[in-house]
Structures are given as structure tokens and as C-alpha cells.
Design a protein around this motif. Sequence first.
Motif, short mmCIF file in Angstrom:
data_model
loop_
_atom_site.label_atom_id
_atom_site.label_comp_id
_atom_site.label_asym_id
_atom_site.label_seq_id
_atom_site.Cartn_x
_atom_site.Cartn_y
_atom_site.Cartn_z
N ILE A 1 72.66 102.21 -98.96
CA ILE A 1 71.76 102.93 -98.05
C ILE A 1 71.24 104.18 -98.74
O ILE A 1 72.00 105.10 -99.03
CB ILE A 1 72.48 103.31 -96.74
CG1 ILE A 1 73.01 102.05 -96.03
CG2 ILE A 1 71.54 104.09 -95.83
CD1 ILE A 1 73.92 102.36 -94.86
N ASP A 2 69.94 104.21 -99.00
CA ASP A 2 69.34 105.38 -99.66
C ASP A 2 68.96 106.47 -98.68
O ASP A 2 69.08 107.66 -98.98
CB ASP A 2 68.10 104.96 -100.46
CG ASP A 2 68.44 104.06 -101.63
OD1 ASP A 2 69.44 104.34 -102.31
OD2 ASP A 2 67.72 103.07 -101.85
N HIS A 3 68.45 106.07 -97.50
CA HIS A 3 67.97 107.02 -96.52
C HIS A 3 68.35 106.55 -95.12
O HIS A 3 68.38 105.35 -94.86
CB HIS A 3 66.44 107.18 -96.59
CG HIS A 3 65.93 107.50 -97.97
ND1 HIS A 3 65.98 108.76 -98.50
CD2 HIS A 3 65.38 106.69 -98.92
CE1 HIS A 3 65.48 108.74 -99.73
NE2 HIS A 3 65.11 107.50 -100.00
N VAL A 4 68.62 107.49 -94.23
CA VAL A 4 68.95 107.19 -92.85
C VAL A 4 67.95 107.90 -91.94
O VAL A 4 67.72 109.11 -92.09
CB VAL A 4 70.38 107.64 -92.48
CG1 VAL A 4 70.70 107.29 -91.02
CG2 VAL A 4 71.41 107.00 -93.42
N ILE A 5 67.34 107.14 -91.02
CA ILE A 5 66.37 107.70 -90.08
C ILE A 5 66.73 107.21 -88.69
O ILE A 5 67.61 106.35 -88.52
CB ILE A 5 64.93 107.28 -90.44
CG1 ILE A 5 64.74 105.77 -90.27
CG2 ILE A 5 64.58 107.72 -91.86
CD1 ILE A 5 63.30 105.29 -90.45
N SER A 6 66.05 107.75 -87.67
CA SER A 6 66.30 107.29 -86.31
C SER A 6 65.07 106.68 -85.65
O SER A 6 65.20 105.96 -84.66
CB SER A 6 66.82 108.44 -85.44
OG SER A 6 65.87 109.49 -85.40
N ASP A 7 63.89 106.93 -86.19
CA ASP A 7 62.64 106.42 -85.60
C ASP A 7 61.62 106.21 -86.71
O ASP A 7 61.35 107.13 -87.49
CB ASP A 7 62.11 107.41 -84.57
CG ASP A 7 60.83 106.93 -83.91
OD1 ASP A 7 59.74 107.23 -84.45
OD2 ASP A 7 60.92 106.23 -82.88
N VAL A 8 61.05 105.02 -86.79
CA VAL A 8 60.15 104.69 -87.89
C VAL A 8 58.86 105.51 -87.82
O VAL A 8 58.37 106.01 -88.83
CB VAL A 8 59.85 103.19 -87.92
CG1 VAL A 8 58.81 102.86 -89.00
CG2 VAL A 8 61.13 102.40 -88.20
N GLY A 9 58.28 105.64 -86.63
CA GLY A 9 57.04 106.40 -86.50
C GLY A 9 57.21 107.85 -86.92
O GLY A 9 56.37 108.41 -87.64
N ASP A 10 58.29 108.48 -86.47
CA ASP A 10 58.56 109.87 -86.86
C ASP A 10 58.76 109.98 -88.36
O ASP A 10 58.25 110.93 -89.01
CB ASP A 10 59.82 110.39 -86.16
CG ASP A 10 59.62 110.61 -84.67
OD1 ASP A 10 58.45 110.64 -84.22
OD2 ASP A 10 60.63 110.75 -83.96
N TRP A 11 59.49 109.05 -88.94
CA TRP A 11 59.76 109.05 -90.38
C TRP A 11 58.47 108.91 -91.18
O TRP A 11 58.25 109.66 -92.15
CB TRP A 11 60.73 107.93 -90.72
CG TRP A 11 60.91 107.66 -92.17
CD1 TRP A 11 61.49 108.48 -93.10
CD2 TRP A 11 60.51 106.48 -92.88
NE1 TRP A 11 61.47 107.88 -94.34
CE2 TRP A 11 60.88 106.65 -94.22
CE3 TRP A 11 59.90 105.29 -92.49
CZ2 TRP A 11 60.64 105.66 -95.18
CZ3 TRP A 11 59.67 104.32 -93.44
CH2 TRP A 11 60.02 104.51 -94.77
N LEU A 12 57.60 108.00 -90.77
CA LEU A 12 56.34 107.82 -91.49
C LEU A 12 55.51 109.10 -91.45
O LEU A 12 54.92 109.50 -92.46
CB LEU A 12 55.55 106.65 -90.91
CG LEU A 12 56.12 105.26 -91.14
CD1 LEU A 12 55.24 104.20 -90.47
CD2 LEU A 12 56.25 104.95 -92.63
#
Length: 224
Positions: free
Chosen positions: A204-215
Motif C-alpha cells: 500500500i503506497d497511499h491511503v485515502i478515504s474518498d476518491v473525489g477528494d483525493w483527485l
Amino acid sequence: MDPRFAHVDDWIFDLDNTLYPASTRLFDLIDARMTAYVERVTGHEPVEARRVQKGYFRDHGTTLAGLMKHHDVDPKHFLDDVHAIALDRVAPDEQLARGLAALPGRQFVFTNGDAEYAGRVLRAIGIGDQFHGLVDIHACDYLPKPDAHGYRLLVDRFDIDPARAVLVEDMAKNLRPAKALGMTTVWVDNGSDHGDHDADPAAIDHVISDVGDWLQTILQGSNQ
């Protein structure tokens, strides 16, 4: 663009609980139909059918894979049945649509579901025309993620350089084969059922919680 992703030419996304939030509980509807299907096939009462279903999911990657192995279930019949759900829980996601449209390179969907269902969900979100290609469970010969077969098929079919690709996925265990190929991996840790099961932190390189926010964040150039 966030410099950690400046090398990426191909963006690969899982579908369920990734391109829409797990909090919509859309997959609960599919899950319930899976339990009912297991009841019919095995003759078990609901509680035992649920236990068997989850055991197949953990041990074989999908409920379908377990049913095929142990009960010779027809995969198309199963997939048509469990995906016959209403999509009123899924709302258009304008932020996600804008983020996908702004990404450099190509975008793909890689799902353990089937293409017909995936198309319905993508249209409901408002991103049905965004993707350059899709690989579903039929294309993968019913060998679900994290079986390496589908990852190799995806790479070969679309001439993807893994070193210049990213996989975004809510099931942490499904990132391991992508990492082994050389992809950048992003885990969507958003409360998916068993999302952290058999997780390998090294994959796992990166951990996010929401794809839209991350983009939105990475397109603005932030590496925070």
C-alpha cells in the motif's frame, strides 16, 4: 499535479465502494441477494447461508468463486441475479466527474462485478463516458481479484506500463498483485466490509478515504 503521481499515464479504479462511497450501502443490496442465492443453492437456513457466503468471499476472493468451486454454479446466472438491484442509493458525483476528466492519461475500471452492472453504476454516478476500458469478472475467466490473472490481462489488453500506472481499490488485499507488477497503489479506507482483511502494508503506497477528494487534492499539486 502532485509530484508523486506525475509519472502516471494510466489510472485504474475498482468500482464498488471505490467510485462511490461505502456509506451508500449499495453493496448491501447485492450482498443480501448473494445470501439468498446461497440459501437456494445449499439449502441452508439464512444464518448458515450467510456464514458460508462470507467464508467463500474470504477464502476465494468472491462469493461466486466459492459457489463455482463447491456447487458448480453458472456464473452468468449468479451475476445477473445478484446485480438485479435498484440504484437509487447512488447519486451523481460532480466532484468525482471533474477530477476524472482532469486527469492526464487514460482511466480504466477493473471490477470483480460484471460489465453490465458496472455500466449502470457508472451512469448513475455521472461518469459513464469517462473510461477508456473496463475489465470485469467475465473477461478474467471468473478468476477474481486478487488472482494475478486479471491484472496481467488488464495490462496486456490495454498495453499498460505498470510502472506508469496506479490502482485505486477499497479491498487492501487486492493491491498486492498490482504492487508486485510495479504499479503505484492507493487504498480507499472508507469502511468497506473486510476492506482491511489480509492487508499487506508493504503493498500500500497511499491511503485515502474518498476518491473525489483525493483527485482534487492531487490535481491541485498538493502532496499532503
